[in-house]
Design an enzyme around this catalytic site. Structure first.
Site, PDB file in Angstrom:
ATOM      1  N   GLU A 304       0.809  -1.216   0.000  1.00  0.00           N
ATOM      2  CA  GLU A 304       0.000   0.000   0.000  1.00  0.00           C
ATOM      3  C   GLU A 304       0.847   1.274   0.000  1.00  0.00           C
ATOM      4  OE1 GLU A 304      -2.707  -0.641   3.334  1.00  0.00           O
ATOM      5  OE2 GLU A 304      -4.106  -1.623   1.969  1.00  0.00           O
ATOM      6  N   ASP A 381      -8.588  -8.817   4.133  1.00  0.00           N
ATOM      7  CA  ASP A 381      -8.299  -7.675   4.995  1.00  0.00           C
ATOM      8  C   ASP A 381      -9.354  -7.518   6.092  1.00  0.00           C
ATOM      9  OD1 ASP A 381      -7.348  -5.364   6.075  1.00  0.00           O
ATOM     10  OD2 ASP A 381      -7.532  -4.140   4.268  1.00  0.00           O
ATOM     11  N   GLU A 409     -12.281  -1.766  11.833  1.00  0.00           N
ATOM     12  CA  GLU A 409     -12.342  -0.946  10.626  1.00  0.00           C
ATOM     13  C   GLU A 409     -13.518  -1.325   9.729  1.00  0.00           C
ATOM     14  OE1 GLU A 409      -8.776  -1.323   8.311  1.00  0.00           O
ATOM     15  OE2 GLU A 409      -9.577  -0.155   6.647  1.00  0.00           O
TER      16      GLU A 409
HETATM   17  C1  GCV Z   1      -2.524   0.749   8.362  1.00  0.00           C
HETATM   18  C2  GCV Z   1      -6.156  -1.623   5.343  1.00  0.00           C
HETATM   19  C3  GCV Z   1      -6.485  -0.320   6.004  1.00  0.00           C
HETATM   20  C4  GCV Z   1      -5.272   0.568   6.183  1.00  0.00           C
HETATM   21  C5  GCV Z   1      -4.178  -0.220   6.908  1.00  0.00           C
HETATM   22  C6  GCV Z   1      -3.879  -1.494   6.127  1.00  0.00           C
HETATM   23  C7  GCV Z   1      -2.818  -2.344   6.787  1.00  0.00           C
HETATM   24  O1  GCV Z   1      -5.859  -1.429   4.007  1.00  0.00           O
HETATM   25  O2  GCV Z   1      -7.490   0.349   5.300  1.00  0.00           O
HETATM   26  O3  GCV Z   1      -5.651   1.697   6.914  1.00  0.00           O
HETATM   27  O4  GCV Z   1      -3.016   0.551   7.051  1.00  0.00           O
HETATM   28  O5  GCV Z   1      -5.061  -2.245   5.989  1.00  0.00           O
HETATM   29  O6  GCV Z   1      -3.196  -3.312   7.443  1.00  0.00           O
HETATM   30  O7  GCV Z   1      -1.635  -2.074   6.657  1.00  0.00           O
END
Ligand code: GCV
Length: 716
Positions: A304, A381, A409
């Site tokens: 990411e 995720d 989340e």
């Molecule tokens: C900290 C998801 C979340 C991100 C997070 C990522 C990860 O994509 O939306 O906010 O980043 O997971 O676990 O690294």
């Protein structure tokens, strides 16, 4: 007159539990009913602690505070056992008395404990003993928990020890005080005033962690700034480490891969470059000089947009091993995340959920002994419903750690009552078949097949809200994370019951309702948010991940969009991961791969995850898939209604403040469940082109839902 007034006050308070704001979490130690306290009083008259030390003092303090609160009488401090009912604590090294008992402490290992009811010099005593001081502290919490949950403290012959070595909470906290995916206020770490000012909450936080066996806190976000590694921040981090130390919580950091360039002035951060290695070596030494018990690094690399070894033409094992080699002389560990889902510079065209396996599996056997490969519990995720990540069954030569969401989340954030303990149990007991039937994720993570290092990381849900986690019920998830890290073979129900009793008391109606609510909450949420394993339907245009957006398409990356994950079209719904599609089912070991590959043998709970299913596909219930979809969403809404009913039935049995807060949150959760059902079905019906059934119809037309701003639920 005065007497009448006081009597009136008494009547008011006697009939109602006192208001509570949740700050005490499950360590409330409120007075037990007299009959129950009467059983414990004769067994807790005195406290005999050995040589003092910060950790043993913490254990003694906890016992004093706990016993005084629960039984309304503190134990008297004594140097030896001179009367019945002594509680004796210590290690053989700290207490000649314990040493003289010659207890078998083998089963306690490095961090475990024994609780023994014995006769010492003719007096009845309870011994809390361990090989280490932290074991004594864990034993003290376990002893108190027995009283809090109404168990006997007589005739004890308990040996208990954690099954995982690293039991870390990973805080996605930024240096500016914000928390990525945090829903409980701002960061607890007040960087600006550290190291001089020591907020009492630092120690309170560590104490809560210790009460459930958590022994690590990764302080900074995995999407990190290199500044965390500057001298100033290391000094601040050392201050936090000092506050946590008596409670056995080691600090960890996420290092930014490009720190050698960003704060070190080097031209590269290539992990094989000698200057880069020298820079990291010096940095690691600087950290250990300030924090001798530093835990290690938790690394997000080439994921990411974060930098990583691949940016320099190096591999993930090159990156992980560079850190590992430098940490090893200090006893440090690398938790290297397998949450990676592309190769830099390559076009995106594959199955997103296949990526961690595709990218990381080739390195099995190439990571150093002090590396834990840390994989999210599912291949995608933190979704409400995912099959376990196949990587767990594919890395026999690596130490595998599991990463769990504690923060929610994608599962209701600070609002919905959703008990993650349910998910932890489901994942841990999943059979990978990697070493024949019965090789569950729990056994792999516990090192039953020869792993020498074991651990888990939970993405923390803690912030500076007065109640720590934003809602009372979110505390259950912190609790469950710790208890499952202690023993991955725990039962979600049993852990939930422990939490319920400690948090709300032992009234049987309260306990059965709260446990019922916890256990019903995750299935309800799976129904209204991820029916039949429909996944990633809450990706929205503002990246909040809160409500339903099944229509979202992404111009940036196809897999950052709901349509990529629902594949709704006129023929059906779901992603074909069988051999006729992405063939991702093949990443599982037999017999799972064959089972998942075939639409007829795939467990229905994972049907839309593995298959593109025709709208008229006949489900086991006799309903078509389209009907089942409507049925399942609606069952989710009804599930929330049942939870509301359970909670409302506890009015008067829970203090007003917590009762009202939970009640109000449940109203929002119901609104959200209806929103998920109606917006999703309104959208999917445009593909299914079949009528709504059973008298059901979304409240608003599709266009209404599509126009709602992100994170904005429609009024009920
Ligand atoms: C900290 C998801 C979340 C991100 C997070 C990522 C990860 O994509 O939306 O906010 O980043 O997971 O676990 O690294």
């Amino acid at each position: 007159m005065g007497r009448v007034f006081l009597a009136a006050i008494f009547v008011v308070f006697a009939g109602r539990a006192m208001a509570e704001d949740g700050h005490e979490v499950w360590l409330r130690y409120h007075a037990l009913p007299t009959a129950q306290a009467a059983q414990y009083l004769p067994l807790t008259t005195t406290l005999v602690a050995g040589r003092p030390s910060p950790t043993l003092d913490a254990a003694a303090k906890e016992l004093r505070q706990g016993i005084a609160g629960l039984l309304r009488r503190a134990p008297a401090a004594r140097e030896r056992v001179s009367s019945g009912g002594a509680v004796v604590i210590g290690t053989p090294a700290s207490s000649p008395l314990i040493a003289g008992l010659h207890l078998d402490l083998t089963g306690a290992g490095k961090e475990g404990f024994v609780l023994r009811s014995l006769s010492i010099d003719g007096h009845k005593a309870t011994v809390i003993a361990a090989n280490s001081e932290i074991g004594v502290l864990y034993g003290a919490f376990a002893f108190l928990r027995r009283m809090q949950t109404g168990q006997t403290i007589d005739g004890l012959a308990v040996t208990d020890a954690p099954r995982l070595m690293v039991r870390a909470l990973d805080h996605w906290d930024n240096l500016d005080g914000s928390i990525e995916r945090g829903y409980a206020g701002a960061s607890l770490w007040r960087w600006q005033t550290l190291p001089a000012y020591r907020d009492p909450r630092y120690r309170e936080y560590a104490r809560i962690d210790a009460s459930i066996g958590i022994n690590g806190a990764v302080l900074n976000n995995v999407n990190t700034s290199a500044n965390s590694l500057t001298a100033g921040y290391i000094e601040k981090t050392a201050a936090l480490a000092e506050e946590f130390r008596p409670y056995g919580v080691h600090v960890w950091l996420t290092p930014r891969f490009t720190a050698p360039q960003e704060i070190g002035g080097l031209k590269t951060s290539d992990p094989l470059d000698p200057q880069v290695r020298a820079w990291w070596k010096a940095k690691v030494e600087e950290i250990y000089k300030a924090i001798p018990d530093f835990g290690g690094f938790l690394v997000k690399a080439n994921s990411e947009g974060q930098p990583g070894p691949q940016d320099y033409g190096r591999s993930h094992s090159d990156g992980a091993n560079m850190y590992a080699d430098l940490l090893a002389p200090h006893g440090g560990i690398v938790m290297y995340r397998a949450f990676v889902y592309d190769d830099p510079g390559k076009d995106w065209h594959l199955d997103r959920v296949a990526e961690a396996y595709r990218i990381i599996k080739p390195f099995d056997g190439q990571f150093r002994a002090n590396v834990l490969v840390q994989e999210k519990e599912g291949p995608l995720d933190f979704q409400p419903r995912e099959p376990f990540a196949p990587l767990f069954g594919a890395m026999p030569k690596s130490n595998m750690a599991v990463e769990f969401p504690v923060t929610k989340e994608y599962t209701g954030q600070g609002v919905d009552l959703t008990y993650t303990g349910f998910m932890y149990e489901q994942i841990y007991k999943s059979d990978t078949y990697a070493h024949g039937p019965g090789s569950t994720v729990a056994k792999i993570v516990m090192g039953d097949y020869g792993q020498t290092l074991t651990g888990s990381a939970g993405v923390a849900n803690v912030g500076n809200d007065r109640n720590w986690t934003g809602s009372i019920f979110n505390q259950a998830n912190w609790y469950a994370y710790g208890r499952f890290a202690w023993n991955p073979q725990s039962s979600a129900r049993a852990v939930g019951e422990e939490w319920a009793r400690q948090t709300f008391g032992n009234d049987p109606k309260v306990v059965s309702s709260v446990v019922g609510m916890l256990m019903a909450s995750w299935p309800a949420m799976m129904d209204y948010q991820a029916p039949i394993s429909l996944t990633f339907q809450e990706l929205d245009s503002a990246n909040t991940h809160y409500g339903p957006w099944p229509w979202l398409d992404s111009p940036r990356r196809s897999d950052w969009a709901d349509v990529y994950f629902n594949r709704a079209d006129t023929t059906g719904l779901g992603v074909d991961r069988s051999h006729t599609g992405y063939n991702t089912a093949a990443q599982y070991n037999s017999p799972l791969k064959e089972q998942f590959d075939d639409i007829r043998t795939t467990p229905e709970e994972f049907l839309l995850w593995f298959h593109h299913v025709p709208w008229d596909w006949r489900m086991k219930s006799g309903r078509t898939m389209w009907e089942e979809l409507q049925f399942t969403y609606s069952r989710g809404v009804k599930g929330v209604e049942a939870i509301q009913k359970d909670w409302n039935g506890l009015e008067g049995k829970i203090d007003g403040e917590r009762f009202t807060a939970v009640k109000q949150y449940l109203v929002m959760q119901h609104r959200d469940a209806v929103w998920f059902r109606d917006a999703s079905l309104a959208y999917f019906q445009t593909f299914a082109k079949r009528p709504f059934t059973g008298g059901y119809k979304p409240k608003y037309p599709l266009e209404y839902y599509r126009k709602l701003p992100p994170n904005t639920a429609p009024p009920e």
